[in-house]
Design an enzyme around this catalytic site. Structure first.
Site, PDB file in Angstrom:
ATOM      1  N   GLY A  51      -6.592  -2.618  12.272  1.00 35.11           N
ATOM      2  CA  GLY A  51      -7.355  -2.229  12.045  1.00 35.11           C
ATOM      3  C   GLY A  51      -8.063  -1.190  13.255  1.00 35.11           C
ATOM      4  O   GLY A  51      -8.581  -0.764  13.697  1.00 35.11           O
ATOM      5  N   SER A  52      -6.371  -0.282  13.256  1.00 33.70           N
ATOM      6  CA  SER A  52      -6.606   1.429  13.703  1.00 33.70           C
ATOM      7  C   SER A  52      -7.019   1.990  12.531  1.00 33.70           C
ATOM      8  O   SER A  52      -8.137   2.775  13.178  1.00 33.70           O
ATOM      9  CB  SER A  52      -5.364   1.719  13.897  1.00 33.70           C
ATOM     10  OG  SER A  52      -4.409   1.882  12.213  1.00 33.70           O
ATOM     11  N   ASN A  53      -7.075   2.382  11.308  1.00 33.99           N
ATOM     12  CA  ASN A  53      -8.277   2.512  10.314  1.00 33.99           C
ATOM     13  C   ASN A  53      -9.850   2.724  10.648  1.00 33.99           C
ATOM     14  O   ASN A  53     -10.840   3.142  10.528  1.00 33.99           O
ATOM     15  CB  ASN A  53      -8.053   2.854   9.108  1.00 33.99           C
ATOM     16  CG  ASN A  53      -6.728   3.598   8.504  1.00 33.99           C
ATOM     17  OD1 ASN A  53      -7.309   5.128   8.051  1.00 33.99           O
ATOM     18  ND2 ASN A  53      -5.593   3.283   8.554  1.00 33.99           N
ATOM     19  N   ARG A  63      -9.767 -16.293  -6.688  1.00 33.31           N
ATOM     20  CA  ARG A  63      -9.635 -14.325  -5.996  1.00 33.31           C
ATOM     21  C   ARG A  63     -11.218 -14.819  -6.513  1.00 33.31           C
ATOM     22  O   ARG A  63     -11.889 -13.994  -5.640  1.00 33.31           O
ATOM     23  CB  ARG A  63      -9.054 -13.311  -6.697  1.00 33.31           C
ATOM     24  CG  ARG A  63      -7.651 -13.290  -6.548  1.00 33.31           C
ATOM     25  CD  ARG A  63      -6.897 -12.337  -7.130  1.00 33.31           C
ATOM     26  NE  ARG A  63      -5.662 -11.882  -7.356  1.00 33.31           N
ATOM     27  CZ  ARG A  63      -5.192 -12.033  -6.237  1.00 33.31           C
ATOM     28  NH1 ARG A  63      -5.268 -11.530  -4.661  1.00 33.31           N
ATOM     29  NH2 ARG A  63      -3.511 -11.952  -5.658  1.00 33.31           N
ATOM     30  N   MET A  80      -5.875  -6.624   2.251  1.00 35.46           N
ATOM     31  CA  MET A  80      -4.506  -6.457   1.733  1.00 35.46           C
ATOM     32  C   MET A  80      -4.596  -7.645   0.794  1.00 35.46           C
ATOM     33  O   MET A  80      -3.815  -8.599   0.260  1.00 35.46           O
ATOM     34  CB  MET A  80      -3.829  -7.249   2.781  1.00 35.46           C
ATOM     35  CG  MET A  80      -3.678  -5.891   4.101  1.00 35.46           C
ATOM     36  SD  MET A  80      -2.897  -4.579   2.971  1.00 35.46           S
ATOM     37  CE  MET A  80      -1.229  -5.100   2.532  1.00 35.46           C
ATOM     38  N   ASN A 132     -10.573   2.571  -0.929  1.00 34.38           N
ATOM     39  CA  ASN A 132      -9.801   2.417  -0.198  1.00 34.38           C
ATOM     40  C   ASN A 132      -8.780   3.805   0.863  1.00 34.38           C
ATOM     41  O   ASN A 132      -9.099   4.609  -0.248  1.00 34.38           O
ATOM     42  CB  ASN A 132      -8.953   1.857  -1.283  1.00 34.38           C
ATOM     43  CG  ASN A 132      -7.800   1.439  -0.587  1.00 34.38           C
ATOM     44  OD1 ASN A 132      -7.671   0.481   0.433  1.00 34.38           O
ATOM     45  ND2 ASN A 132      -6.205   1.007  -1.324  1.00 34.38           N
ATOM     46  N   HIS A 136      -5.084   4.501   0.863  1.00 34.17           N
ATOM     47  CA  HIS A 136      -3.216   3.770   0.506  1.00 34.17           C
ATOM     48  C   HIS A 136      -2.009   4.696   1.279  1.00 34.17           C
ATOM     49  O   HIS A 136      -2.744   5.481   0.920  1.00 34.17           O
ATOM     50  CB  HIS A 136      -3.238   3.952  -0.716  1.00 34.17           C
ATOM     51  CG  HIS A 136      -2.104   3.515  -1.050  1.00 34.17           C
ATOM     52  ND1 HIS A 136      -1.757   1.931  -1.537  1.00 34.17           N
ATOM     53  CD2 HIS A 136      -1.214   4.133  -1.952  1.00 34.17           C
ATOM     54  CE1 HIS A 136      -0.347   1.882  -1.617  1.00 34.17           C
ATOM     55  NE2 HIS A 136       0.092   3.259  -2.367  1.00 34.17           N
ATOM     56  N   ASP A 149      -4.481   0.792  -6.825  1.00 34.54           N
ATOM     57  CA  ASP A 149      -4.640   1.752  -6.864  1.00 34.54           C
ATOM     58  C   ASP A 149      -4.721   2.832  -7.273  1.00 34.54           C
ATOM     59  O   ASP A 149      -3.520   4.061  -7.120  1.00 34.54           O
ATOM     60  CB  ASP A 149      -2.833   1.562  -5.326  1.00 34.54           C
ATOM     61  CG  ASP A 149      -2.404   1.090  -4.728  1.00 34.54           C
ATOM     62  OD1 ASP A 149      -3.984   1.048  -4.244  1.00 34.54           O
ATOM     63  OD2 ASP A 149      -1.505   0.235  -4.647  1.00 34.54           O
ATOM     64  N   GLU A 179      -3.606   9.318   7.945  1.00 30.79           N
ATOM     65  CA  GLU A 179      -4.326   8.213   7.800  1.00 30.79           C
ATOM     66  C   GLU A 179      -5.856   8.505   8.992  1.00 30.79           C
ATOM     67  O   GLU A 179      -7.466   8.561   8.179  1.00 30.79           O
ATOM     68  CB  GLU A 179      -4.433   6.895   7.751  1.00 30.79           C
ATOM     69  CG  GLU A 179      -3.417   6.420   6.277  1.00 30.79           C
ATOM     70  CD  GLU A 179      -3.110   4.789   6.179  1.00 30.79           C
ATOM     71  OE1 GLU A 179      -2.448   4.631   5.686  1.00 30.79           O
ATOM     72  OE2 GLU A 179      -3.421   4.085   7.449  1.00 30.79           O
TER      73      GLU A 179
END
Ligand code: GRF
Length: 193
Positions: free
Chosen positions: A11-13, A65, A90, A108, A110, A146, A175
């Site tokens: 969770g750093s972003n 999913r 993820m 997103n 990446h 992506d 990031e």
């Protein structure tokens, strides 16, 4: 706009985004909700630290999913979320979510200079390929993993001495710098046209 973040890991972003919102007071958008799929993950702990409501929706409890994304979508709708940010999510996203958040409302980050090194092991792939540079990309999410339109990128040089860990640190520094401004440029575009 009401923003939700989906995160699976440290969770750093997510935290960098919270800092950006705190430091750049603006009335356009707020972080309203964190959804996690891994109980007790770092992102959950950061949400608790910053008093952001969080919700565990564990993919292990679903048989497909689509059903997993359906539960996420219901939670997002209940919270009246306008824009969704994947910050280290993820899981592969299905059309359920993509169709519900069109025109760049699903973003997103990446860890490579897309279109190079797609997939979940992008940093290792850049090292294994002997690439001289890599970086990170903020992009809109489409069905192909992506592959959506690129909003922002930042480059880092790869030194011969770089390891998986050192390159990850360098990429994540970038990031943390580009993700929030890219999200808010998209917000401004959606609000003002
Ligand atoms: C980031 O490197 C991002 O590019 C990738 O997952 C990582 C998440 O890191 N998709 P964190 O959980 O934000 O620290």
């Amino acid at each position: 706009m009401r923003i939700a973040v989906l995160a699976s890991g440290s969770g750093s972003n997510f935290e960098a985004l919270l800092h950006y919102c705190r430091d750049h007071k603006q009335g356009l958008a707020t972080i309203e909700l964190l959804i996690i799929n891994n109980p007790g993950c770092g992102a959950q702990q950061r949400a608790e630290k910053y008093n952001i409501p969080w919700l565990l929706i564990n993919h292990r409890d679903f048989d497909s999913r689509e059903n997993f994304d359906d539960a996420i979508l219901k939670a997002l709708q209940l919270a009246k979320i306008d824009l969704v940010v994947l910050a280290g999510w993820m899981r592969i996203i299905t059309a359920k979510l993509i169709d519900a958040f069109p025109s760049g409302r699903l973003l997103n980050i990446h860890p490579s200079l897309l279109p190079e090194f797609k997939g979940s092991a992008a940093i290792a792939a850049a090292l294994a390929a002997g690439a001289k540079k890599s970086g990170c990309t903020v992009h809109e999410v489409v069905l192909n993993v992506d592959a959506g339109p690129i909003i922002a990128q930042a480059e880092v040089e790869i030194q011969p001495s770089d390891t998986l860990e050192s390159l990850k640190i360098k990429i994540q520094e970038q990031e943390h710098l580009i993700f929030a401004p890219a999200i808010f440029s998209k917000v401004r575009q959606l609000v003002y046209g």
